[in-house]
Design a protein around this motif. Structure first.
Motif, PDB file in Angstrom:
ATOM      1  N   VAL A   1       1.023  -1.332   0.022  1.00 58.51           N
ATOM      2  CA  VAL A   1       0.024  -0.156   0.045  1.00 58.51           C
ATOM      3  C   VAL A   1       0.855   1.221  -0.054  1.00 58.51           C
ATOM      4  O   VAL A   1       0.636   2.302  -0.831  1.00 58.51           O
ATOM      5  N   VAL A   2       1.902   1.356   0.937  1.00 58.15           N
ATOM      6  CA  VAL A   2       2.559   2.405   0.917  1.00 58.15           C
ATOM      7  C   VAL A   2       3.762   2.691  -0.300  1.00 58.15           C
ATOM      8  O   VAL A   2       3.519   3.807  -1.021  1.00 58.15           O
ATOM      9  N   VAL A   3       4.034   1.720  -0.730  1.00 53.30           N
ATOM     10  CA  VAL A   3       4.904   1.841  -1.828  1.00 53.30           C
ATOM     11  C   VAL A   3       4.441   2.206  -3.101  1.00 53.30           C
ATOM     12  O   VAL A   3       4.577   3.045  -3.701  1.00 53.30           O
ATOM     13  N   SER A   4       3.269   1.485  -3.158  1.00 55.46           N
ATOM     14  CA  SER A   4       2.373   1.734  -4.541  1.00 55.46           C
ATOM     15  C   SER A   4       1.612   2.976  -4.643  1.00 55.46           C
ATOM     16  O   SER A   4       1.500   3.722  -5.534  1.00 55.46           O
TER      17      SER A   4
ATOM     18  N   PHE B   1       4.687   0.509 -18.257  1.00 52.25           N
ATOM     19  CA  PHE B   1       4.783  -1.162 -18.116  1.00 52.25           C
ATOM     20  C   PHE B   1       6.227  -1.139 -17.431  1.00 52.25           C
ATOM     21  O   PHE B   1       6.515  -1.948 -16.396  1.00 52.25           O
ATOM     22  N   PHE B   2       7.025  -0.219 -17.892  1.00 53.14           N
ATOM     23  CA  PHE B   2       8.469  -0.283 -17.244  1.00 53.14           C
ATOM     24  C   PHE B   2       8.137   0.321 -15.671  1.00 53.14           C
ATOM     25  O   PHE B   2       8.834  -0.195 -14.767  1.00 53.14           O
ATOM     26  N   GLY B   3       7.518   1.271 -15.523  1.00 52.24           N
ATOM     27  CA  GLY B   3       7.292   1.737 -14.391  1.00 52.24           C
ATOM     28  C   GLY B   3       6.468   0.754 -13.372  1.00 52.24           C
ATOM     29  O   GLY B   3       6.756   0.892 -12.096  1.00 52.24           O
ATOM     30  N   TRP B   4       5.579  -0.021 -14.003  1.00 51.87           N
ATOM     31  CA  TRP B   4       4.712  -0.625 -13.118  1.00 51.87           C
ATOM     32  C   TRP B   4       5.737  -2.038 -12.557  1.00 51.87           C
ATOM     33  O   TRP B   4       5.617  -2.127 -11.494  1.00 51.87           O
ATOM     34  N   PHE B   5       6.705  -2.274 -13.465  1.00 49.36           N
ATOM     35  CA  PHE B   5       7.480  -3.554 -13.093  1.00 49.36           C
ATOM     36  C   PHE B   5       8.425  -3.089 -12.070  1.00 49.36           C
ATOM     37  O   PHE B   5       8.692  -3.868 -11.139  1.00 49.36           O
ATOM     38  N   PHE B   6       9.090  -1.865 -12.186  1.00 50.55           N
ATOM     39  CA  PHE B   6      10.021  -1.375 -11.243  1.00 50.55           C
ATOM     40  C   PHE B   6       9.437  -0.970  -9.999  1.00 50.55           C
ATOM     41  O   PHE B   6      10.095  -1.486  -8.795  1.00 50.55           O
ATOM     42  N   GLU B   7       8.384  -0.567  -9.846  1.00 50.54           N
ATOM     43  CA  GLU B   7       7.473  -0.277  -8.618  1.00 50.54           C
ATOM     44  C   GLU B   7       6.979  -1.624  -7.974  1.00 50.54           C
ATOM     45  O   GLU B   7       7.213  -1.713  -6.710  1.00 50.54           O
ATOM     46  N   THR B   8       6.626  -2.522  -8.551  1.00 50.73           N
ATOM     47  CA  THR B   8       6.302  -3.697  -8.072  1.00 50.73           C
ATOM     48  C   THR B   8       7.506  -4.734  -7.580  1.00 50.73           C
ATOM     49  O   THR B   8       7.339  -5.218  -6.380  1.00 50.73           O
ATOM     50  N   LEU B   9       8.612  -4.324  -8.279  1.00 51.61           N
ATOM     51  CA  LEU B   9       9.884  -5.191  -7.697  1.00 51.61           C
ATOM     52  C   LEU B   9      10.381  -4.551  -6.279  1.00 51.61           C
ATOM     53  O   LEU B   9      10.689  -5.361  -5.610  1.00 51.61           O
ATOM     54  N   VAL B  10      10.151  -3.351  -6.088  1.00 54.66           N
ATOM     55  CA  VAL B  10      10.381  -2.760  -4.950  1.00 54.66           C
ATOM     56  C   VAL B  10       9.615  -3.376  -3.754  1.00 54.66           C
ATOM     57  O   VAL B  10      10.290  -4.101  -2.784  1.00 54.66           O
ATOM     58  N   PHE B  11       8.371  -3.367  -3.854  1.00 51.50           N
ATOM     59  CA  PHE B  11       7.501  -3.958  -2.776  1.00 51.50           C
ATOM     60  C   PHE B  11       7.536  -5.470  -2.846  1.00 51.50           C
ATOM     61  O   PHE B  11       7.792  -5.959  -1.517  1.00 51.50           O
TER      62      PHE B  11
ATOM     63  N   VAL C   1      -5.103  10.031  -6.139  1.00 49.24           N
ATOM     64  CA  VAL C   1      -5.069   8.637  -6.312  1.00 49.24           C
ATOM     65  C   VAL C   1      -6.314   7.968  -5.507  1.00 49.24           C
ATOM     66  O   VAL C   1      -6.320   8.532  -4.364  1.00 49.24           O
ATOM     67  N   PRO C   2      -6.861   7.224  -6.185  1.00 53.74           N
ATOM     68  CA  PRO C   2      -7.729   6.324  -5.317  1.00 53.74           C
ATOM     69  C   PRO C   2      -7.350   5.342  -4.449  1.00 53.74           C
ATOM     70  O   PRO C   2      -6.765   4.295  -4.529  1.00 53.74           O
ATOM     71  N   PRO C   3      -7.388   5.320  -3.182  1.00 58.15           N
ATOM     72  CA  PRO C   3      -6.544   4.445  -2.222  1.00 58.15           C
ATOM     73  C   PRO C   3      -7.010   3.206  -2.426  1.00 58.15           C
ATOM     74  O   PRO C   3      -6.310   2.048  -2.137  1.00 58.15           O
ATOM     75  N   LEU C   4      -8.417   3.046  -2.659  1.00 55.78           N
ATOM     76  CA  LEU C   4      -9.038   1.481  -2.601  1.00 55.78           C
ATOM     77  C   LEU C   4      -8.025   0.579  -3.912  1.00 55.78           C
ATOM     78  O   LEU C   4      -8.103  -0.430  -3.630  1.00 55.78           O
ATOM     79  N   ILE C   5      -7.527   1.407  -4.526  1.00 56.31           N
ATOM     80  CA  ILE C   5      -6.873   0.497  -5.868  1.00 56.31           C
ATOM     81  C   ILE C   5      -5.553  -0.299  -5.202  1.00 56.31           C
ATOM     82  O   ILE C   5      -5.111  -1.259  -5.708  1.00 56.31           O
ATOM     83  N   GLN C   6      -4.996   0.679  -4.192  1.00 56.20           N
ATOM     84  CA  GLN C   6      -3.881  -0.280  -3.431  1.00 56.20           C
ATOM     85  C   GLN C   6      -4.155  -1.559  -2.819  1.00 56.20           C
ATOM     86  O   GLN C   6      -3.408  -2.289  -2.971  1.00 56.20           O
ATOM     87  N   PHE C   7      -5.353  -1.757  -2.312  1.00 55.12           N
ATOM     88  CA  PHE C   7      -5.755  -2.901  -1.952  1.00 55.12           C
ATOM     89  C   PHE C   7      -5.910  -4.205  -2.853  1.00 55.12           C
ATOM     90  O   PHE C   7      -5.410  -5.212  -2.739  1.00 55.12           O
ATOM     91  N   GLN C   8      -6.075  -3.685  -4.139  1.00 55.07           N
ATOM     92  CA  GLN C   8      -6.416  -4.685  -5.341  1.00 55.07           C
ATOM     93  C   GLN C   8      -4.876  -5.007  -5.449  1.00 55.07           C
ATOM     94  O   GLN C   8      -4.691  -6.075  -6.185  1.00 55.07           O
ATOM     95  N   TYR C   9      -3.908  -4.068  -5.680  1.00 54.74           N
ATOM     96  CA  TYR C   9      -2.813  -4.471  -5.935  1.00 54.74           C
ATOM     97  C   TYR C   9      -1.912  -5.300  -5.014  1.00 54.74           C
ATOM     98  O   TYR C   9      -1.066  -6.253  -5.373  1.00 54.74           O
ATOM     99  N   PHE C  10      -2.410  -5.399  -3.762  1.00 59.04           N
ATOM    100  CA  PHE C  10      -1.920  -6.309  -2.844  1.00 59.04           C
ATOM    101  C   PHE C  10      -2.463  -7.792  -3.211  1.00 59.04           C
ATOM    102  O   PHE C  10      -1.661  -8.889  -3.214  1.00 59.04           O
ATOM    103  N   ALA C  11      -3.695  -8.140  -3.496  1.00 61.64           N
ATOM    104  CA  ALA C  11      -4.042  -9.170  -4.093  1.00 61.64           C
ATOM    105  C   ALA C  11      -3.288  -9.858  -5.177  1.00 61.64           C
ATOM    106  O   ALA C  11      -2.827 -10.950  -5.631  1.00 61.64           O
ATOM    107  N   MET C  12      -3.050  -8.852  -6.135  1.00 61.64           N
ATOM    108  CA  MET C  12      -2.270  -9.210  -7.497  1.00 61.64           C
ATOM    109  C   MET C  12      -0.820  -9.656  -7.239  1.00 61.64           C
ATOM    110  O   MET C  12      -0.401 -10.601  -7.755  1.00 61.64           O
TER     111      MET C  12
END
Length: 282
Positions: A69-72, A183-193, A103-114
């Motif tokens: 949640v925090v990183v995303s 997609f590059f931004g998405w990859f590196f952000e997800t890699l961090v968390f 930013v809609p904070p609720l979307i961060q919860f979905q990122y956790f499931a993914m």
């Protein structure tokens, strides 16, 4: 039968029910009230927290949730404000709930499931569902999970952005209106968390919980979660097709292709790798 055994059985059944409801999200038709969509959409999130808790302990699960949640959210807030992380985009008011710093904070919860689903896939293929991942294996598994998450974004972003306009790219992009930069931004952000989560999983207490015997089918549940995402993407044209124009259906067909021929093979590889895990009885 001991009370602990009965509790385990109830927990396993509850996870199966949540997993089934997660697959049911694919059958939510266009025009469904937002409250219903939100409830159905939270099924994978609840499943992930519960399953993660049984896998590695409550502390590790909630700390991992917080990391995602925090990183995303930080990445999204910077992205919306500067356009440097994902590209030049914004979230309109309404479709994904209230906005905080754009930013809609609720979307961060979905990122956790993914993230959890992708991690289950990567650790299954890497052979580290029941043991520690260290060194280059940790980095490799984290990168595989980040690629698995990015594949989901590749398969779904044009539908949500270009068709549903849940977020909008101001300058468009070459991939059905989405910039490749995203997609590059998405990859590196997800890699961090994901690297943070892997570090949390290597704590002594977490490793002790991970090594505990799990009920038969527990690992299957975790890997099956990843399949809910391409399943939903592939059914979109069938369930929602009549509500959109021809251009939207062209995008939907392309997304189905990505889901079936890129996401699903990775998922199948993870399912097949479960054969290497010694089954535990209930």
């Amino acid at each position: 039968m001991t009370s602990a055994t009965r509790s385990t059985i109830r927990s396993t059944r509850g996870l199966w029910i949540l997993l089934a409801l997660s697959f049911a999200a694919a059958f939510v038709p266009a025009g469904t009230p937002g409250s219903i969509t939100l409830v159905v959409g939270f099924m994978p999130v609840i499943f992930s927290i519960w399953h993660f808790t049984r896998w590695a302990g409550a502390a590790t699960a909630w700390l991992s949730f917080l990391a995602v949640v925090v990183v995303s959210f930080t990445g999204e807030a910077l992205g919306v404000a500067t356009g440097l992380v994902f590209g030049n985009y914004y979230y309109p008011d309404g479709p994904l709930g209230p906005l905080l710093l754009g930013v809609p904070p609720l979307i961060q919860f979905q990122y956790f499931a993914m993230a959890y689903a992708a991690l289950m896939v990567a650790r299954s293929i890497g052979g580290v569902l029941t043991t520690a991942a260290r060194g280059w294996l940790l980095v490799g598994v984290s990168a595989m999970a980040a690629f698995a998450m990015t594949l989901l974004d590749l398969a779904s972003d044009p539908w949500h952005a270009t068709v549903l306009q849940q977020w909008i790219w101001r300058d468009g992009g070459s991939y059905f209106g989405v910039p490749i930069h995203n997609f590059f931004g998405w990859f590196f952000e997800t890699l961090v968390f994901l690297l943070i989560i892997q570090a949390l999983l290597n704590r002594t207490k977490a490793l002790a919980t991970i090594a505990e015997p799990k009920p038969r089918g527990f690992w299957l549940q975790g890997v099956l979660l990843y399949g809910t995402f391409p399943f939903t993407i592939a059914l979109t044209p069938l369930v929602q097709g009549s509500a959109f124009d021809r251009d939207a259906l062209v995008i939907a067909d392309a997304m189905v292709g990505v889901a079936l021929f890129a996401v699903v093979p990775l998922w199948l590889a993870a399912l097949l790798s479960l054969r290497n895990i010694k089954a535990q009885s209930d």
